[in-house]
Each structure stands twice: as structure tokens, then as C-alpha cells.
Design a protein around this motif. Sequence first.
Motif, PDB file in Angstrom:
ATOM      1  N   LYS A   1      68.112 -24.637  27.346  1.00 16.52           N
ATOM      2  CA  LYS A   1      67.094 -23.847  28.030  1.00 16.52           C
ATOM      3  C   LYS A   1      67.749 -22.767  28.886  1.00 16.52           C
ATOM      4  O   LYS A   1      67.271 -21.640  28.951  1.00 16.52           O
ATOM      5  N   ALA A   2      68.840 -23.130  29.545  1.00 17.05           N
ATOM      6  CA  ALA A   2      69.555 -22.164  30.381  1.00 17.05           C
ATOM      7  C   ALA A   2      70.066 -21.005  29.538  1.00 17.05           C
ATOM      8  O   ALA A   2      69.940 -19.836  29.924  1.00 17.05           O
ATOM      9  N   LEU A   3      70.611 -21.315  28.368  1.00 21.44           N
ATOM     10  CA  LEU A   3      71.151 -20.275  27.495  1.00 21.44           C
ATOM     11  C   LEU A   3      70.038 -19.373  26.969  1.00 21.44           C
ATOM     12  O   LEU A   3      70.181 -18.150  26.945  1.00 21.44           O
ATOM     13  N   ARG A   4      68.919 -19.958  26.562  1.00 21.48           N
ATOM     14  CA  ARG A   4      67.789 -19.136  26.104  1.00 21.48           C
ATOM     15  C   ARG A   4      67.289 -18.210  27.216  1.00 21.48           C
ATOM     16  O   ARG A   4      66.984 -17.045  26.974  1.00 21.48           O
ATOM     17  N   THR A   5      67.234 -18.727  28.427  1.00 22.42           N
ATOM     18  CA  THR A   5      66.748 -17.933  29.555  1.00 22.42           C
ATOM     19  C   THR A   5      67.706 -16.792  29.879  1.00 22.42           C
ATOM     20  O   THR A   5      67.271 -15.650  30.075  1.00 22.42           O
ATOM     21  N   VAL A   6      68.993 -17.076  29.909  1.00 20.57           N
ATOM     22  CA  VAL A   6      69.951 -16.019  30.243  1.00 20.57           C
ATOM     23  C   VAL A   6      70.040 -14.997  29.108  1.00 20.57           C
ATOM     24  O   VAL A   6      70.166 -13.796  29.354  1.00 20.57           O
ATOM     25  N   ASP A   7      69.931 -15.439  27.866  1.00 24.59           N
ATOM     26  CA  ASP A   7      69.938 -14.489  26.747  1.00 24.59           C
ATOM     27  C   ASP A   7      68.717 -13.568  26.799  1.00 24.59           C
ATOM     28  O   ASP A   7      68.826 -12.361  26.536  1.00 24.59           O
ATOM     29  N   ALA A   8      67.565 -14.124  27.151  1.00 22.43           N
ATOM     30  CA  ALA A   8      66.353 -13.295  27.280  1.00 22.43           C
ATOM     31  C   ALA A   8      66.518 -12.288  28.419  1.00 22.43           C
ATOM     32  O   ALA A   8      66.117 -11.124  28.298  1.00 22.43           O
ATOM     33  N   ALA A   9      67.120 -12.717  29.501  1.00 23.09           N
ATOM     34  CA  ALA A   9      67.356 -11.813  30.631  1.00 23.09           C
ATOM     35  C   ALA A   9      68.323 -10.701  30.239  1.00 23.09           C
ATOM     36  O   ALA A   9      68.144  -9.540  30.632  1.00 23.09           O
ATOM     37  N   LEU A  10      69.323 -11.037  29.442  1.00 22.35           N
ATOM     38  CA  LEU A  10      70.297 -10.030  28.999  1.00 22.35           C
ATOM     39  C   LEU A  10      69.665  -9.011  28.053  1.00 22.35           C
ATOM     40  O   LEU A  10      70.142  -7.878  27.971  1.00 22.35           O
TER      41      LEU A  10
ATOM     42  N   VAL B   1      76.951 -20.962  31.814  1.00 27.37           N
ATOM     43  CA  VAL B   1      76.148 -21.803  30.926  1.00 27.37           C
ATOM     44  C   VAL B   1      77.004 -22.259  29.739  1.00 27.37           C
ATOM     45  O   VAL B   1      77.014 -23.451  29.386  1.00 27.37           O
ATOM     46  N   LEU B   2      77.714 -21.332  29.131  1.00 26.93           N
ATOM     47  CA  LEU B   2      78.549 -21.675  27.975  1.00 26.93           C
ATOM     48  C   LEU B   2      79.647 -22.662  28.361  1.00 26.93           C
ATOM     49  O   LEU B   2      79.952 -23.594  27.614  1.00 26.93           O
ATOM     50  N   ARG B   3      80.240 -22.453  29.536  1.00 29.30           N
ATOM     51  CA  ARG B   3      81.283 -23.372  29.993  1.00 29.30           C
ATOM     52  C   ARG B   3      80.715 -24.767  30.203  1.00 29.30           C
ATOM     53  O   ARG B   3      81.369 -25.763  29.894  1.00 29.30           O
ATOM     54  N   SER B   4      79.480 -24.861  30.693  1.00 27.48           N
ATOM     55  CA  SER B   4      78.865 -26.178  30.901  1.00 27.48           C
ATOM     56  C   SER B   4      78.611 -26.892  29.576  1.00 27.48           C
ATOM     57  O   SER B   4      78.476 -28.117  29.545  1.00 27.48           O
ATOM     58  N   SER B   5      78.554 -26.130  28.487  1.00 24.19           N
ATOM     59  CA  SER B   5      78.349 -26.693  27.155  1.00 24.19           C
ATOM     60  C   SER B   5      79.667 -26.857  26.396  1.00 24.19           C
ATOM     61  O   SER B   5      79.659 -27.076  25.191  1.00 24.19           O
TER      62      SER B   5
ATOM     63  N   LEU C   1      76.229  -9.807  36.624  1.00 27.30           N
ATOM     64  CA  LEU C   1      75.733 -11.091  37.121  1.00 27.30           C
ATOM     65  C   LEU C   1      75.242 -11.963  35.970  1.00 27.30           C
ATOM     66  O   LEU C   1      75.578 -13.146  35.878  1.00 27.30           O
ATOM     67  N   LEU C   2      74.456 -11.378  35.076  1.00 20.12           N
ATOM     68  CA  LEU C   2      73.924 -12.156  33.954  1.00 20.12           C
ATOM     69  C   LEU C   2      75.005 -12.566  32.962  1.00 20.12           C
ATOM     70  O   LEU C   2      74.967 -13.680  32.428  1.00 20.12           O
ATOM     71  N   HIS C   3      75.978 -11.701  32.711  1.00 20.19           N
ATOM     72  CA  HIS C   3      77.065 -12.075  31.802  1.00 20.19           C
ATOM     73  C   HIS C   3      77.894 -13.205  32.416  1.00 20.19           C
ATOM     74  O   HIS C   3      78.310 -14.135  31.709  1.00 20.19           O
ATOM     75  N   ASN C   4      78.115 -13.137  33.719  1.00 18.58           N
ATOM     76  CA  ASN C   4      78.831 -14.208  34.402  1.00 18.58           C
ATOM     77  C   ASN C   4      78.032 -15.511  34.322  1.00 18.58           C
ATOM     78  O   ASN C   4      78.588 -16.576  34.044  1.00 18.58           O
ATOM     79  N   LEU C   5      76.734 -15.408  34.538  1.00 17.65           N
ATOM     80  CA  LEU C   5      75.872 -16.579  34.456  1.00 17.65           C
ATOM     81  C   LEU C   5      75.891 -17.174  33.043  1.00 17.65           C
ATOM     82  O   LEU C   5      75.941 -18.396  32.872  1.00 17.65           O
ATOM     83  N   LYS C   6      75.884 -16.299  32.034  1.00 15.10           N
ATOM     84  CA  LYS C   6      75.973 -16.794  30.655  1.00 15.10           C
ATOM     85  C   LYS C   6      77.295 -17.533  30.448  1.00 15.10           C
ATOM     86  O   LYS C   6      77.333 -18.587  29.803  1.00 15.10           O
ATOM     87  N   GLY C   7      78.366 -17.005  31.001  1.00 11.22           N
ATOM     88  CA  GLY C   7      79.652 -17.695  30.915  1.00 11.22           C
ATOM     89  C   GLY C   7      79.602 -19.079  31.543  1.00 11.22           C
ATOM     90  O   GLY C   7      80.144 -20.041  31.006  1.00 11.22           O
TER      91      GLY C   7
ATOM     92  N   GLU D   1      84.653 -14.992  27.015  1.00 16.55           N
ATOM     93  CA  GLU D   1      84.168 -13.693  26.540  1.00 16.55           C
ATOM     94  C   GLU D   1      83.086 -13.142  27.468  1.00 16.55           C
ATOM     95  O   GLU D   1      83.068 -11.948  27.773  1.00 16.55           O
ATOM     96  N   ALA D   2      82.183 -14.009  27.911  1.00 16.75           N
ATOM     97  CA  ALA D   2      81.112 -13.571  28.810  1.00 16.75           C
ATOM     98  C   ALA D   2      81.689 -13.139  30.162  1.00 16.75           C
ATOM     99  O   ALA D   2      81.276 -12.118  30.726  1.00 16.75           O
ATOM    100  N   PHE D   3      82.662 -13.906  30.682  1.00 10.87           N
ATOM    101  CA  PHE D   3      83.280 -13.525  31.951  1.00 10.87           C
ATOM    102  C   PHE D   3      84.009 -12.191  31.814  1.00 10.87           C
ATOM    103  O   PHE D   3      83.939 -11.329  32.704  1.00 10.87           O
ATOM    104  N   LEU D   4      84.695 -12.022  30.695  1.00 12.54           N
ATOM    105  CA  LEU D   4      85.412 -10.766  30.450  1.00 12.54           C
ATOM    106  C   LEU D   4      84.437  -9.597  30.329  1.00 12.54           C
ATOM    107  O   LEU D   4      84.695  -8.503  30.830  1.00 12.54           O
ATOM    108  N   ARG D   5      83.301  -9.832  29.688  1.00 10.38           N
ATOM    109  CA  ARG D   5      82.268  -8.784  29.574  1.00 10.38           C
ATOM    110  C   ARG D   5      81.762  -8.395  30.973  1.00 10.38           C
ATOM    111  O   ARG D   5      81.585  -7.216  31.271  1.00 10.38           O
ATOM    112  N   ALA D   6      81.538  -9.374  31.824  1.00 11.05           N
ATOM    113  CA  ALA D   6      81.102  -9.099  33.195  1.00 11.05           C
ATOM    114  C   ALA D   6      82.151  -8.262  33.925  1.00 11.05           C
ATOM    115  O   ALA D   6      81.810  -7.288  34.603  1.00 11.05           O
ATOM    116  N   GLN D   7      83.407  -8.623  33.770  1.00 11.68           N
ATOM    117  CA  GLN D   7      84.494  -7.860  34.390  1.00 11.68           C
ATOM    118  C   GLN D   7      84.546  -6.441  33.845  1.00 11.68           C
ATOM    119  O   GLN D   7      84.822  -5.498  34.592  1.00 11.68           O
TER     120      GLN D   7
END
Length: 131
Positions: free
Chosen positions: A58-67, A83-87, A75-81, A95-101
Amino acid sequence: PADKQARVKSAQVKLLAGDSASAIAELDAIVKSNTNDDSLQAEVVLVLHHLKSNAPDKALRTVDAALQKSPNSPLLHNLKGMVLRSSANIEGAREAFLRAQGLDATFYPAVQNRAMSYVEVGDFDTAAKVY
């Protein structure tokens, strides 16, 4: 409340009080009523709630929709990272953290999270290079 920020804060209070169903319904309504990045705060709260509730899908679907609405939000790319790390999708998280950077080199949470993704697997040399 009519004001979006007040509605988000009201939902956060409901979450803290244990009224998750009502809070999630309010946050979902805020998100669905906005087609641009006006609902960012509500989306972040939803993602964090889903993570805390051990609902990474659910977290991933929500952050993907926000993106979809705010593709240039570090902020959203970091948040996606997060979520992915938690999975346990460490590569996707990095990759998501690098995109945020890449979107904002001064967005320190992404740097820290990326470095920690290496620390967590014992790769201290790469973690030090990230910092």
C-alpha cells in the motif's frame, strides 16, 4: 475543516488517537480531491502510516501515485527508497535515493538513507564514499 492542512492535521490526530479508519478515509479523500501536488502532505502521512502498519505494498502504491503528480520531488523519491528498503529491495531503494539526490544535491535525508543502505549490509567503505 475546509482547509487541506487543517484536514491533514485532523487526520494525524485521529491516527494518534487510534481512529485509523477515519483518518485514512480523510487522507484518501484529500489525495483524491487533488490532481496536483497540493496533497503532498496527506500522501506522505499515508505512506508513513502504511509503513508503520507493515503494509509496504500500500505504501508503494501511494508513493508511486504521488510521484505521478510530483515526479521531481526529492522528498517523494526518498520516501519511495524507504518503502523499497523496508521490502528488502535494496537496489531499488538505492536508485530512489540516488534519484532524490540528483534532483536536489542538498537533500541530506537521501544521502543518509543511501549510505545507511550500505551500512546495513556491512559495506562501510561504500557508505563512507556516499557521505
